[in-house]
Motif scaffolding. Structure first.
Motif, PDB file in Angstrom:
ATOM      1  N   PHE A 126       0.829  -1.207   0.000  1.00 20.46           N
ATOM      2  CA  PHE A 126       0.000   0.000   0.000  1.00 20.46           C
ATOM      3  C   PHE A 126       0.868   1.263   0.000  1.00 20.46           C
ATOM      4  N   LEU A 127       1.944   1.241   0.759  1.00 19.17           N
ATOM      5  CA  LEU A 127       2.808   2.410   0.882  1.00 19.17           C
ATOM      6  C   LEU A 127       3.434   2.801  -0.452  1.00 19.17           C
ATOM      7  N   TYR A 128       3.584   1.827  -1.348  1.00 18.07           N
ATOM      8  CA  TYR A 128       4.258   2.073  -2.621  1.00 18.07           C
ATOM      9  C   TYR A 128       3.286   2.103  -3.806  1.00 18.07           C
ATOM     10  N   GLY A 129       1.999   2.113  -3.516  1.00 16.06           N
ATOM     11  CA  GLY A 129       1.010   2.119  -4.593  1.00 16.06           C
ATOM     12  C   GLY A 129       0.944   0.819  -5.351  1.00 16.06           C
ATOM     13  N   LEU A 130       1.301  -0.296  -4.678  1.00 14.00           N
ATOM     14  CA  LEU A 130       1.335  -1.601  -5.335  1.00 14.00           C
ATOM     15  C   LEU A 130       0.543  -2.653  -4.554  1.00 14.00           C
ATOM     16  N   SER A 131      -0.412  -2.220  -3.769  1.00 17.92           N
ATOM     17  CA  SER A 131      -1.242  -3.163  -3.020  1.00 17.92           C
ATOM     18  C   SER A 131      -2.219  -3.868  -3.959  1.00 17.92           C
ATOM     19  N   SER A 132      -2.921  -4.840  -3.409  1.00 14.17           N
ATOM     20  CA  SER A 132      -3.950  -5.515  -4.199  1.00 14.17           C
ATOM     21  C   SER A 132      -4.971  -4.524  -4.729  1.00 14.17           C
ATOM     22  N   TYR A 133      -5.338  -3.539  -3.906  1.00 14.21           N
ATOM     23  CA  TYR A 133      -6.302  -2.526  -4.361  1.00 14.21           C
ATOM     24  C   TYR A 133      -5.799  -1.832  -5.623  1.00 14.21           C
ATOM     25  N   ASP A 134      -4.528  -1.431  -5.597  1.00 14.07           N
ATOM     26  CA  ASP A 134      -3.973  -0.665  -6.707  1.00 14.07           C
ATOM     27  C   ASP A 134      -3.880  -1.498  -7.980  1.00 14.07           C
ATOM     28  N   ILE A 135      -3.474  -2.776  -7.843  1.00  8.88           N
ATOM     29  CA  ILE A 135      -3.336  -3.631  -9.019  1.00  8.88           C
ATOM     30  C   ILE A 135      -4.707  -3.956  -9.608  1.00  8.88           C
TER      31      ILE A 135
END
Length: 332
Positions: free
Chosen positions: A110-119
């Protein structure tokens, strides 16, 4: 092309079982992608990501496991979503369905914009969330659903693992949480093989090399008198016994019952009489550096590996997912 993203709210959620089960029940040209490596294993002298190796062997035959799961988790801070997307496109070409597997926690990255939400947002995937049915986990499911609504990310459905309680299902549905399946406890999917324990504990095999495929259904600690040990050990079949190498009485008692392997702790080696008996019976004896309690805790935390050659377990996974998950809602 349709894509389904499988994520979870905690470890040991059954992510691999659900991912493989959905893929095996797909009737279209299906591919697999897992952006970030979790558990690396050694196969034919090479290090590969465990789930990528499994899915390449059973689903995406033409792919390279390294392409199916390209990024070490520790590289996440330096990665961009564009790099993840480029890796995805490489293995998704010509596929009708892509199954994407997230990490053990939906918020990781999440901190790097690469969480499951973002993908999920970037790939426009259908999100399937896995959870157990403990009160703490269900609280997190409800919280995640609110966050998904806030970001306008649809939740395709939740699969409850190790649960067949219709009351819980109906309660969650009443709270606006869609349920697309419940997987009951299946003992055959939880069993370990001896070779998995050897690898996890970095153990030295003293005897029984020919039987490292033995299954382990239960772990028992040998820390009692010989008389008590006999009654204790006779109650469990296909067990791993964990005890110090200096407990010859316990070791010989275990070898007189149905024992899949013996884990000798503290680096202590047993008497020659014990080694000879184990060698005669073909029972694997494994020497490890950990103490008894630590070794027991490590084994208890292990998740049973799904070996691509284990046809019985593979069929069980396919059948259990088809029976207990509403695949029509996921795949159509």
């Amino acid at each position: 092309m349709k894509s389904v993203f499988i994520s979870s709210i905690n470890a040991k959620s059954g992510k691999t079982v659900i991912t493989l089960g959905i893929a095996l029940n797909s009737r279209v040209y299906t591919g697999f992608f897992k952006p970030f490596q979790e558990k690396m294993i050694t196969v034919n002298g090479q290090r590969v990501e465990e789930d990528a190796y499994l899915m390449q062997a059973l689903v995406d035959f033409e792919a390279n496991p390294g392409d199916l799961c390209p990024f070490p988790r520790e590289k996440m801070p330096s990665l961009t979503m564009d790099q993840v997307a480029d890796a995805y496109k490489k293995v998704a070409a010509d596929k009708e369905l892509m199954i994407i597997e997230g990490m053990e926690n939906v918020t990781m990255g999440f901190l790097y914009g690469l969480s499951s939400y973002d993908i999920v947002e970037r790939f426009k995937s259908d999100l399937i969330l896995l959870s157990d049915a403990t009160p703490e986990s269900l609280d997190r499911v409800a919280m995640i659903k609110d966050y998904l609504d806030y970001r306008k990310i649809p939740l395709k459905g939740v699969i409850l693992n190790l649960c067949n309680d219709v009351g819980i299902e109906n309660f969650l549905i009443s709270k606006g949480i869609p349920i697309v399946g419940m997987i009951p406890y299946t003992a055959s999917l939880r069993t370990l093989h001896v070779f998995e324990i050897v690898e996890e504990l970095n153990g030295i095999v003293l005897t029984g090399n020919e039987n490292l495929n033995n299954i382990v259904e239960k772990t028992l600690i040998g820390a009692m008198s010989r008389e008590s040990a006999l009654r204790y050990f006779e109650r469990a079949r296909n067990k791993a016994v964990i005890t110090g190498g200096d407990r010859s009485d316990i070791l010989l008692t275990a070898l007189n019952t149905s024992t899949s392997c013996i884990i000798l702790t503290g680096g202590l080696l047993p008497a020659q009489e014990v080694i000879n008996r184990a060698r005669f019976l073909g029972v694997p004896m494994i020497s490890v550096k950990e103490d008894t309690l630590s070794a027991s805790e490590i084994v208890d935390r292990m998740i049973a590996r799904i070996d691509p050659t284990d046809e019985k377990k593979i069929k069980t996974i396919k059948d259990e997912v088809a029976r207990n998950v509403d695949l029509s809602k996921i795949l159509t």
